[in-house]
Scaffold this motif. Structure first.
Motif, PDB file in Angstrom:
ATOM      1  N   GLU A 115       0.830  -1.213   0.000  1.00  0.00           N
ATOM      2  CA  GLU A 115       0.000   0.000   0.000  1.00  0.00           C
ATOM      3  C   GLU A 115       0.858   1.254   0.000  1.00  0.00           C
ATOM      4  O   GLU A 115       0.441   2.302  -0.492  1.00  0.00           O
ATOM      5  N   ASP A 116       2.080   1.140   0.552  1.00  0.00           N
ATOM      6  CA  ASP A 116       3.019   2.265   0.569  1.00  0.00           C
ATOM      7  C   ASP A 116       3.837   2.365  -0.712  1.00  0.00           C
ATOM      8  O   ASP A 116       4.784   3.149  -0.788  1.00  0.00           O
ATOM      9  N   GLY A 117       3.514   1.550  -1.723  1.00  0.00           N
ATOM     10  CA  GLY A 117       4.165   1.677  -3.022  1.00  0.00           C
ATOM     11  C   GLY A 117       5.092   0.553  -3.422  1.00  0.00           C
ATOM     12  O   GLY A 117       5.656   0.576  -4.518  1.00  0.00           O
ATOM     13  N   PHE A 118       5.294  -0.440  -2.566  1.00  0.00           N
ATOM     14  CA  PHE A 118       6.152  -1.568  -2.910  1.00  0.00           C
ATOM     15  C   PHE A 118       5.482  -2.398  -3.999  1.00  0.00           C
ATOM     16  O   PHE A 118       4.265  -2.578  -3.999  1.00  0.00           O
ATOM     17  N   SER A 119       6.245  -2.878  -4.964  1.00  0.00           N
ATOM     18  CA  SER A 119       5.732  -3.816  -5.968  1.00  0.00           C
ATOM     19  C   SER A 119       6.893  -4.718  -6.382  1.00  0.00           C
ATOM     20  O   SER A 119       8.056  -4.331  -6.254  1.00  0.00           O
ATOM     21  N   VAL A 120       6.556  -5.921  -6.839  1.00  0.00           N
ATOM     22  CA  VAL A 120       7.587  -6.874  -7.237  1.00  0.00           C
ATOM     23  C   VAL A 120       7.173  -7.578  -8.521  1.00  0.00           C
ATOM     24  O   VAL A 120       5.993  -7.748  -8.803  1.00  0.00           O
ATOM     25  N   GLU A 121       8.190  -7.979  -9.276  1.00  0.00           N
ATOM     26  CA  GLU A 121       7.979  -8.789 -10.472  1.00  0.00           C
ATOM     27  C   GLU A 121       8.555 -10.176 -10.201  1.00  0.00           C
ATOM     28  O   GLU A 121       9.733 -10.319  -9.891  1.00  0.00           O
ATOM     29  N   THR A 122       7.691 -11.185 -10.289  1.00  0.00           N
ATOM     30  CA  THR A 122       8.117 -12.557 -10.065  1.00  0.00           C
ATOM     31  C   THR A 122       8.109 -13.302 -11.390  1.00  0.00           C
ATOM     32  O   THR A 122       7.500 -12.852 -12.356  1.00  0.00           O
ATOM     33  N   GLY A 123       8.759 -14.457 -11.400  1.00  0.00           N
ATOM     34  CA  GLY A 123       8.731 -15.278 -12.598  1.00  0.00           C
ATOM     35  C   GLY A 123      10.004 -16.064 -12.791  1.00  0.00           C
ATOM     36  O   GLY A 123      10.916 -16.042 -11.952  1.00  0.00           O
ATOM     37  N   ASP A 124      10.066 -16.746 -13.918  1.00  0.00           N
ATOM     38  CA  ASP A 124      11.187 -17.629 -14.245  1.00  0.00           C
ATOM     39  C   ASP A 124      12.536 -16.932 -14.306  1.00  0.00           C
ATOM     40  O   ASP A 124      13.560 -17.537 -14.046  1.00  0.00           O
ATOM     41  N   ARG A 125      12.529 -15.680 -14.673  1.00  0.00           N
ATOM     42  CA  ARG A 125      13.797 -14.964 -14.838  1.00  0.00           C
ATOM     43  C   ARG A 125      14.243 -14.241 -13.569  1.00  0.00           C
ATOM     44  O   ARG A 125      15.282 -13.615 -13.550  1.00  0.00           O
ATOM     45  N   THR A 126      13.443 -14.317 -12.511  1.00  0.00           N
ATOM     46  CA  THR A 126      13.779 -13.627 -11.272  1.00  0.00           C
ATOM     47  C   THR A 126      14.629 -14.532 -10.395  1.00  0.00           C
ATOM     48  O   THR A 126      14.177 -15.588  -9.957  1.00  0.00           O
ATOM     49  N   PRO A 127      15.867 -14.144 -10.126  1.00  0.00           N
ATOM     50  CA  PRO A 127      16.758 -14.971  -9.301  1.00  0.00           C
ATOM     51  C   PRO A 127      16.258 -15.084  -7.859  1.00  0.00           C
ATOM     52  O   PRO A 127      15.635 -14.161  -7.328  1.00  0.00           O
ATOM     53  N   SER A 128      16.577 -16.174  -7.228  1.00  0.00           N
ATOM     54  CA  SER A 128      16.155 -16.425  -5.851  1.00  0.00           C
ATOM     55  C   SER A 128      16.671 -15.359  -4.896  1.00  0.00           C
ATOM     56  O   SER A 128      15.991 -15.001  -3.927  1.00  0.00           O
ATOM     57  N   ARG A 129      17.847 -14.825  -5.149  1.00  0.00           N
ATOM     58  CA  ARG A 129      18.420 -13.828  -4.241  1.00  0.00           C
ATOM     59  C   ARG A 129      17.552 -12.567  -4.165  1.00  0.00           C
ATOM     60  O   ARG A 129      17.539 -11.879  -3.140  1.00  0.00           O
ATOM     61  N   ALA A 161      16.365 -20.625  -2.874  1.00  0.00           N
ATOM     62  CA  ALA A 161      15.350 -21.172  -3.775  1.00  0.00           C
ATOM     63  C   ALA A 161      14.046 -21.458  -3.032  1.00  0.00           C
ATOM     64  O   ALA A 161      12.952 -21.226  -3.564  1.00  0.00           O
ATOM     65  N   VAL A 162      14.148 -21.925  -1.804  1.00  0.00           N
ATOM     66  CA  VAL A 162      12.945 -22.221  -1.011  1.00  0.00           C
ATOM     67  C   VAL A 162      12.302 -20.916  -0.539  1.00  0.00           C
ATOM     68  O   VAL A 162      11.081 -20.797  -0.491  1.00  0.00           O
ATOM     69  N   VAL A 163      13.127 -19.917  -0.218  1.00  0.00           N
ATOM     70  CA  VAL A 163      12.593 -18.600   0.135  1.00  0.00           C
ATOM     71  C   VAL A 163      11.805 -18.040  -1.046  1.00  0.00           C
ATOM     72  O   VAL A 163      10.694 -17.517  -0.877  1.00  0.00           O
ATOM     73  N   ALA A 164      12.346 -18.153  -2.248  1.00  0.00           N
ATOM     74  CA  ALA A 164      11.655 -17.665  -3.446  1.00  0.00           C
ATOM     75  C   ALA A 164      10.308 -18.363  -3.604  1.00  0.00           C
ATOM     76  O   ALA A 164       9.292 -17.730  -3.902  1.00  0.00           O
ATOM     77  N   SER A 165      10.297 -19.659  -3.394  1.00  0.00           N
ATOM     78  CA  SER A 165       9.057 -20.426  -3.484  1.00  0.00           C
ATOM     79  C   SER A 165       8.039 -19.933  -2.463  1.00  0.00           C
ATOM     80  O   SER A 165       6.867 -19.718  -2.782  1.00  0.00           O
ATOM     81  N   ALA A 166       8.488 -19.727  -1.232  1.00  0.00           N
ATOM     82  CA  ALA A 166       7.595 -19.281  -0.164  1.00  0.00           C
ATOM     83  C   ALA A 166       7.065 -17.873  -0.428  1.00  0.00           C
ATOM     84  O   ALA A 166       5.876 -17.598  -0.229  1.00  0.00           O
ATOM     85  N   VAL A 167       7.925 -16.978  -0.900  1.00  0.00           N
ATOM     86  CA  VAL A 167       7.496 -15.604  -1.176  1.00  0.00           C
ATOM     87  C   VAL A 167       6.435 -15.597  -2.273  1.00  0.00           C
ATOM     88  O   VAL A 167       5.393 -14.935  -2.147  1.00  0.00           O
ATOM     89  N   GLU A 168       6.660 -16.340  -3.355  1.00  0.00           N
ATOM     90  CA  GLU A 168       5.645 -16.392  -4.421  1.00  0.00           C
ATOM     91  C   GLU A 168       4.328 -16.959  -3.899  1.00  0.00           C
ATOM     92  O   GLU A 168       3.256 -16.470  -4.237  1.00  0.00           O
ATOM     93  N   PHE A 169       4.413 -18.000  -3.080  1.00  0.00           N
ATOM     94  CA  PHE A 169       3.215 -18.605  -2.505  1.00  0.00           C
ATOM     95  C   PHE A 169       2.451 -17.580  -1.655  1.00  0.00           C
ATOM     96  O   PHE A 169       1.230 -17.453  -1.766  1.00  0.00           O
ATOM     97  N   LEU A 170       3.163 -16.832  -0.837  1.00  0.00           N
ATOM     98  CA  LEU A 170       2.519 -15.837   0.019  1.00  0.00           C
ATOM     99  C   LEU A 170       1.910 -14.699  -0.792  1.00  0.00           C
ATOM    100  O   LEU A 170       0.788 -14.255  -0.513  1.00  0.00           O
ATOM    101  N   LEU A 171       2.636 -14.229  -1.810  1.00  0.00           N
ATOM    102  CA  LEU A 171       2.106 -13.140  -2.638  1.00  0.00           C
ATOM    103  C   LEU A 171       0.864 -13.576  -3.398  1.00  0.00           C
ATOM    104  O   LEU A 171      -0.132 -12.842  -3.462  1.00  0.00           O
ATOM    105  N   GLU A 172       0.905 -14.772  -3.959  1.00  0.00           N
ATOM    106  CA  GLU A 172      -0.274 -15.260  -4.693  1.00  0.00           C
ATOM    107  C   GLU A 172      -1.432 -15.496  -3.728  1.00  0.00           C
ATOM    108  O   GLU A 172      -2.586 -15.220  -4.053  1.00  0.00           O
ATOM    109  N   GLY A 173      -1.126 -15.993  -2.548  1.00  0.00           N
ATOM    110  CA  GLY A 173      -2.176 -16.171  -1.540  1.00  0.00           C
ATOM    111  C   GLY A 173      -2.822 -14.850  -1.168  1.00  0.00           C
ATOM    112  O   GLY A 173      -4.048 -14.758  -1.032  1.00  0.00           O
TER     113      GLY A 173
END
Length: 193
Positions: A115-129, A161-173
């Motif tokens: 809500e404060d302006g943060f946004s992220v782009e996820t996907g195959d090309r986004t590194p886990s770091r 890699a597991v952090v990336a998986s969890a973050v995507e899961f949380l964002l989609e949720g």
């Protein structure tokens, strides 16, 4: 949580009126879907030069074909294409798994950051770091990722890699809980307020 999502997909398919219950939905659907997710994760890890791969929500598109290939649909003459039926089941499985594993109230800091302006782009090309950086930057995200088991139990270290998986899961949720918006872009998804 991704294995649980795959199992939930199979359970939903077994109860769906759009899936032929005469031919049934076997455990092979779960096995095939888990293998497809693992292959997608491995392919991404190799492409990005990462030592470990973990399935992400962005890999769930690969599950559509493997599910359609393992079940018989009740769509003769229906307007709904097979892929859309399976995509709806995947969305329901993700929402159910998210609701079972995560409290939206615990992610209020994440919602506020967007809500404060943060946004992220996820996907195959986004590194886990990058996901690890987001997890550290966004209040409340670290605790929720930890709650999903993305850290080594013995030493508390994070596996990117597991952090990336969890973050995507949380964002989609959060998107499915109507707390975040998302736009699909070629090769990924942008989550925003």
């Amino acid at each position: 949580f991704m294995e649980e999502l795959v199992a939930e997909l199979t359970h939903l398919a077994r109860r769906s009126p759009e899936i032929s219950q005469r031919s049934g939905v076997s455990v092979r659907v779960s096995v095939a879907n888990a293998e497809v997710l693992e292959a997608a994760a491995l392919k991404r890890a190799v492409r990005l030069g990462e030592p470990v791969g973990a399935p992400r929500v962005s890999d769930l598109g690969a599950v559509v074909a493997s599910t359609v290939g393992k079940v018989e649909l009740e769509t003769a003459g229906d307007e709904s294409p097979e892929d859309r039926i399976v995509e709806r089941l995947i969305t329901k499985a993700l929402h159910t798994t998210f609701s079972r594993r995560v409290s939206v109230d615990d992610l209020e800091g994440v919602v506020e950051a967007f809500e404060d302006g943060f946004s992220v782009e996820t996907g195959d090309r986004t590194p886990s770091r990058e996901y690890v950086a987001w997890m550290r930057e966004v209040p409340g995200l670290h605790e929720s990722v930890r709650g999903l088991g993305a850290f080594d139990v013995t030493d508390g270290a994070e596996e990117p890699a597991v952090v990336a998986s969890a973050v995507e899961f949380l964002l989609e949720g959060l998107h499915l809980a109507r707390r975040l918006n998302k736009d699909r872009i070629p090769g990924g998804t942008v989550y925003h307020p």
